[in-house]
Scaffold this motif. Structure first.
Motif, short mmCIF file in Angstrom:
data_model
loop_
_atom_site.label_atom_id
_atom_site.label_comp_id
_atom_site.label_asym_id
_atom_site.label_seq_id
_atom_site.Cartn_x
_atom_site.Cartn_y
_atom_site.Cartn_z
N LYS A 252 0.64 -1.11 -0.06
CA LYS A 252 -0.03 -0.08 -0.03
C LYS A 252 0.83 1.17 -0.16
O LYS A 252 1.79 1.49 0.80
CB LYS A 252 -0.90 -0.07 1.24
CG LYS A 252 -1.86 1.14 1.13
CD LYS A 252 -2.79 1.26 2.37
CE LYS A 252 -3.87 2.28 2.52
NZ LYS A 252 -4.85 2.22 3.53
N PRO A 253 0.90 2.16 -1.00
CA PRO A 253 1.68 3.36 -1.09
C PRO A 253 1.14 4.55 -0.27
O PRO A 253 0.00 4.52 -0.12
CB PRO A 253 1.76 3.56 -2.59
CG PRO A 253 0.48 3.00 -3.09
CD PRO A 253 -0.07 1.88 -2.36
N ARG A 254 2.16 5.17 0.06
CA ARG A 254 1.98 6.73 0.77
C ARG A 254 2.79 7.48 0.10
O ARG A 254 3.79 6.90 -0.28
CB ARG A 254 2.07 6.63 2.26
CG ARG A 254 0.93 5.77 2.97
CD ARG A 254 1.35 6.22 4.67
NE ARG A 254 2.42 5.33 4.88
CZ ARG A 254 3.33 6.15 5.74
NH1 ARG A 254 3.34 7.54 5.24
NH2 ARG A 254 4.53 5.59 5.94
N TYR A 255 2.38 8.59 -0.35
CA TYR A 255 3.16 9.74 -1.05
C TYR A 255 3.31 10.94 -0.54
O TYR A 255 2.70 11.42 0.40
CB TYR A 255 2.42 10.09 -2.45
CG TYR A 255 1.98 8.91 -3.23
CD1 TYR A 255 2.85 8.19 -4.14
CD2 TYR A 255 0.92 8.14 -3.22
CE1 TYR A 255 2.70 7.15 -4.70
CE2 TYR A 255 0.47 6.90 -3.94
CZ TYR A 255 1.58 6.53 -4.72
OH TYR A 255 1.27 5.42 -5.58
N HIS A 256 4.63 11.37 -0.39
CA HIS A 256 5.10 12.76 0.17
C HIS A 256 5.89 13.40 -0.87
O HIS A 256 6.78 12.79 -1.64
CB HIS A 256 6.12 11.97 1.41
CG HIS A 256 6.62 13.52 2.01
ND1 HIS A 256 6.15 14.42 2.62
CD2 HIS A 256 8.13 13.68 2.08
CE1 HIS A 256 6.79 15.27 3.15
NE2 HIS A 256 8.14 15.10 2.65
N LEU A 257 5.56 14.77 -1.07
CA LEU A 257 6.10 15.65 -1.92
C LEU A 257 7.31 16.45 -1.15
O LEU A 257 7.09 16.94 -0.14
CB LEU A 257 5.27 16.45 -2.70
CG LEU A 257 3.99 16.01 -3.26
CD1 LEU A 257 3.20 17.22 -3.88
CD2 LEU A 257 4.38 15.08 -4.13
N ALA A 258 8.57 16.21 -1.87
CA ALA A 258 9.55 16.64 -0.99
C ALA A 258 10.25 17.55 -1.71
O ALA A 258 10.37 17.94 -2.92
CB ALA A 258 10.63 15.46 -0.72
N LYS A 259 11.39 18.31 -1.09
CA LYS A 259 12.45 19.18 -2.00
C LYS A 259 11.60 20.35 -2.52
O LYS A 259 11.87 20.70 -3.85
CB LYS A 259 13.32 18.57 -2.83
CG LYS A 259 14.05 17.56 -2.12
CD LYS A 259 14.88 16.96 -3.30
CE LYS A 259 15.84 15.84 -2.60
NZ LYS A 259 16.62 14.99 -3.47
N LEU A 260 10.53 20.69 -2.01
CA LEU A 260 9.77 21.76 -2.54
C LEU A 260 10.38 23.29 -3.07
O LEU A 260 10.96 23.66 -2.13
CB LEU A 260 8.35 22.18 -1.88
CG LEU A 260 7.26 20.91 -1.87
CD1 LEU A 260 6.11 21.37 -0.88
CD2 LEU A 260 6.90 20.23 -3.18
N GLY A 261 10.32 23.59 -4.20
CA GLY A 261 11.14 24.94 -4.59
C GLY A 261 10.50 26.04 -4.44
O GLY A 261 11.11 27.16 -4.40
N TYR A 262 9.00 26.29 -4.07
CA TYR A 262 8.44 27.27 -3.97
C TYR A 262 7.43 27.39 -3.04
O TYR A 262 6.24 27.48 -3.15
CB TYR A 262 7.70 27.58 -5.50
CG TYR A 262 8.53 27.39 -6.81
CD1 TYR A 262 9.23 28.69 -7.20
CD2 TYR A 262 8.83 26.31 -7.34
CE1 TYR A 262 10.17 28.65 -8.20
CE2 TYR A 262 9.90 26.31 -8.12
CZ TYR A 262 10.61 27.46 -8.77
OH TYR A 262 11.51 27.48 -9.85
N ARG A 263 7.56 27.36 -1.87
CA ARG A 263 6.80 27.31 -0.70
C ARG A 263 6.08 26.07 -0.52
O ARG A 263 6.14 25.03 -1.22
CB ARG A 263 6.11 28.67 -0.66
CG ARG A 263 7.03 29.78 -0.45
CD ARG A 263 6.18 31.18 -0.50
NE ARG A 263 5.25 31.22 -1.57
CZ ARG A 263 4.45 32.18 -1.65
NH1 ARG A 263 3.94 32.98 -0.61
NH2 ARG A 263 3.62 32.35 -2.93
N ARG A 264 5.33 26.03 0.58
CA ARG A 264 4.59 24.91 0.84
C ARG A 264 3.28 24.95 0.00
O ARG A 264 2.61 25.86 -0.77
CB ARG A 264 4.00 24.95 2.32
CG ARG A 264 4.96 25.12 3.40
CD ARG A 264 4.54 25.07 4.66
NE ARG A 264 5.49 24.97 5.64
CZ ARG A 264 5.16 24.95 7.12
NH1 ARG A 264 3.92 25.13 7.54
NH2 ARG A 264 6.05 24.99 7.83
#
Length: 465
Positions: free
Chosen positions: A180-192
């Protein structure tokens, strides 16, 4: 090379400039009417017989010679690395360097040894608003997260996938394990991101047979819809209705994981825009938002869109002319048994076995073909098991278009990896079935109730496609 083909017929999936030698020609263009019923013919007279790693990239078997050079020109557009001169045409944001970098050999992603442990993923983004509950683009990052950028521009971010184990057993006591996958967005370049952001991970789909899917009459698809489940079978497929960018009309969606694109032209132009960062006549604006100053500050392309209209048309023609591969081992006892079980457990309720294409005025080779894509091109609610929670057009957050199954048995041969379902979580045919919920739950439970020999037979049928 398949024994069904002359040894001198090369492959369309050879990399440029080897593609100067086309894998086209009337290999089986003189199919007699009496053999059109052959169950091996996934695409009627267009079907190509090839079991090599080039099986997804062959031209229609009945292709007229007059189209060969046009198809070659389209392949050059499709295979080009657009980031060899990023300061000229590409970017600023993208998820790939060219169409072929995602659709390796016209299939689904590149070999896993070149990727790490997973198939390539992109993530669609949207935020619900009062006037658009189904969602609008995320205000900072837009409609899709881009993990690549041209020099001098910071990429938007990257996606990280973590898995938890889901264990279960078949009725005969045999255990199985899912991820079962869970996704996380990392290294965001333009704020939250906006806290209300809805995410939908996607993997690339194979691109063969798209011209045949385009040629299926709307009425044939709509005839399979049963939104209210009037027949009481638990299956209530319905079409997605989406706006055509070309003429502003509402049309039946048939492309994309949620059938959110009404035409192949729009699907292709959208991919150039979102995936490659290239403007077209249909999508003349860059894929950046007002919050991304380095992107907005880049000078506009001189002389019109980054991808000229004629090159969009060439890429579109190429995709219309790629053939589906033939089925294999259709008379093997296990395959025959598996096909009957496919019907019995309920898989065929959504994976519709057969259509006949309509008249295609500009490409007569696609006309009146009896095809077997194993899809109804309709939306089905697959329950919480596969829900991404992100609506798309009229598709809800738990609805998905039934993906075609033709060519599925050659996936490992062509792409040297098996990653199925919209996010690539399934590592096998069995896992893909076991993730079905909602309208697919009856078929899943039917599969789980089979004994080992029957399960193997159903999978043998899927491998024959």
């Amino acid at each position: 090379m398949s024994s069904h083909l002359p040894s001198h017929v090369p492959s369309m999936t050879m990399w440029w400039p080897l593609a100067l030698v086309l894998a086209v020609g009337p290999v089986r263009s003189a199919l007699a009417e009496s053999v059109v019923q052959d169950p091996a013919l996934s695409g009627g007279a267009t079907t190509i017989f090839d079991v090599t790693p080039n099986a997804y990239g062959r031209a229609l078997a009945n292709l007229q010679k007059v189209r060969w050079m046009d198809m070659l020109a389209g392949k050059a557009v499709f295979m080009r690395n657009w980031y060899d001169q990023p300061e000229v045409i590409a970017g600023p944001f993208s998820n790939a360097t060219g169409c072929g970098s995602c659709h390796f050999k016209d299939g689904r992603g590149r070999p896993l040894r070149e990727l790490g442990t997973e198939a390539p993923l992109l993530v669609r983004l949207s935020v619900p608003t009062k006037d658009a509950p189904s969602g609008r683009h995320e205000p900072i990052y837009g409609g899709q997260l881009h993990d690549r950028a041209i020099p001098g521009v910071v990429p938007e971010g990257s996606v990280e996938v973590r898995y938890s184990v889901v264990k279960g057993t078949y009725a005969d006591g045999t255990p199985y394990t899912l991820r079962k996958p869970r996704y996380h967005l990392a290294k965001l370049g333009y704020r939250r991101l906006s806290p209300k952001t809805m995410l939908s991970p996607r993997i690339p789909s194979p691109v063969f047979g798209l011209g045949l899917l385009e040629a299926i009459p709307d009425a044939a698809i709509e005839a399979l819809a049963d939104a209210e489940d009037r027949d009481g079978d638990g299956i209530s497929g319905r079409p997605n209705r989406v706006v055509s960018v070309r003429d502003g009309k509402v049309r039946l969606g048939r492309y994309g994981w949620k059938a959110n694109q009404p035409t192949l032209e729009q699907q292709v132009a959208s991919a150039f825009s979102e995936d490659l960062g290239m403007t077209t006549a249909l999508y003349p604006e860059r894929n950046c938002t007002p919050k991304q100053a380095p992107c907005k500050a880049r000078p506009a392309e001189a002389g019109g869109p980054a991808l000229p209209e004629h090159q969009l048309e060439q890429a579109l023609l190429y995709l219309r002319l790629i053939a589906p591969p033939a089925r294999r081992d259709v008379t093997e006892p296990a395959v025959v048994m598996g096909q009957a079980l496919f019907q019995q457990v309920g898989c065929a309720a959504c994976h519709h076995g057969e259509f006949t294409t309509g008249e295609v005025k500009d490409i007569s080779e696609l006309s009146n073909q009896r095809i077997r894509p194993y899809t109804d091109l309709l939306l089905h609610d697959m329950g919480p098991e596969l829900a991404d929670g992100r609506p798309d057009g009229e598709a809800s957050g738990s609805e998905w278009r039934t993906p075609p199954l033709w060519g599925l048995g050659l996936l490992e041969t062509v792409n040297r990896q098996v990653r199925m379902l919209h996010d690539g979580r399934a590592r096998s045919f069995e896992e893909a079935i076991l993730w079905h919920g909602g309208e697919g739950a009856r078929a899943r439970e039917g599969f789980k109730a089979l004994d080992a020999t029957e399960r193997e037979a159903l999978v043998a049928f899927l491998r024959s496609l």
